[in-house]
Design a protein around this motif. Structure first.
Motif, mmCIF file in Angstrom:
data_model
loop_
_atom_site.group_PDB
_atom_site.id
_atom_site.type_symbol
_atom_site.label_atom_id
_atom_site.label_comp_id
_atom_site.label_asym_id
_atom_site.label_seq_id
_atom_site.Cartn_x
_atom_site.Cartn_y
_atom_site.Cartn_z
ATOM 1 N N ASP A 73 -1.456 0.255 6.541
ATOM 2 C CA ASP A 73 -1.414 1.760 6.378
ATOM 3 C C ASP A 73 -1.072 1.165 4.479
ATOM 4 O O ASP A 73 0.395 0.532 4.452
ATOM 5 C CB ASP A 73 -0.480 2.678 7.085
ATOM 6 N N GLY A 74 -1.845 2.003 4.209
ATOM 7 C CA GLY A 74 -1.081 1.936 2.522
ATOM 8 C C GLY A 74 -1.447 0.668 1.504
ATOM 9 O O GLY A 74 -1.809 0.595 0.554
ATOM 10 N N THR A 75 -1.917 -0.901 2.603
ATOM 11 C CA THR A 75 -2.414 -1.468 1.982
ATOM 12 C C THR A 75 -4.308 -2.553 2.544
ATOM 13 O O THR A 75 -3.477 -3.187 3.624
ATOM 14 C CB THR A 75 -1.194 -3.461 2.446
ATOM 15 N N PRO A 76 -5.047 -1.546 2.477
ATOM 16 C CA PRO A 76 -5.990 -1.663 2.730
ATOM 17 C C PRO A 76 -6.039 -3.772 2.734
ATOM 18 O O PRO A 76 -7.624 -3.840 4.103
ATOM 19 C CB PRO A 76 -6.707 -1.355 2.429
ATOM 20 N N HIS A 77 -5.859 -4.237 2.066
ATOM 21 C CA HIS A 77 -6.577 -5.419 2.269
ATOM 22 C C HIS A 77 -5.377 -6.792 3.332
ATOM 23 O O HIS A 77 -5.472 -7.721 3.333
ATOM 24 C CB HIS A 77 -6.835 -6.400 0.428
ATOM 25 N N ARG A 78 -4.208 -5.819 3.897
ATOM 26 C CA ARG A 78 -3.807 -7.065 4.717
ATOM 27 C C ARG A 78 -4.221 -6.304 6.085
ATOM 28 O O ARG A 78 -4.267 -5.406 6.856
ATOM 29 C CB ARG A 78 -2.077 -6.409 4.669
#
Length: 98
Positions: free
Chosen positions: A42-47
């Motif tokens: 959540d909040g880090t769409p590339h992870r």
């Protein structure tokens, strides 16, 4: 005992990565993967977090070795910014009654 290969990837584009990941379904099945889960932080769409379950640790270790060949391809190198993987042995599992 179930073993899980827990993978933590940072990718350039999730949709491109997911399309490539989906193309390796047979590879995963042929190499002992019994179940897999894909999640995004959540909040880090590339992870992207991936859990791959195996019947035992030896199968998980063998897959990690096979996965290295996939990650070395030009396509994977272009998609994946960073990659880490850990073997996790299940020691307890509880399913809540509904």
């Amino acid at each position: 005992m179930t073993s899980t290969l827990h993978i933590d990837n940072t990718v350039h584009d999730f949709d491109d990565w997911k399309a490539a990941f989906d193309q390796y379904g047979q590879f995963r099945a042929d190499n002992g993967v019994r179940a897999c889960r894909v999640g995004r932080v959540d909040g880090t769409p590339h992870r992207v977090l991936v859990d791959l379950d195996f019947d035992d640790r030896a199968a998980a270790e063998a897959f990690r070795t096979a996965l290295a060949t996939v990650l070395a391809t030009p396509r994977s190198r272009a998609m994946v910014i960073s990659h880490q993987a850990w073997l996790v042995d299940l020691v307890d599992e509880r399913i809540s009654a509904r």
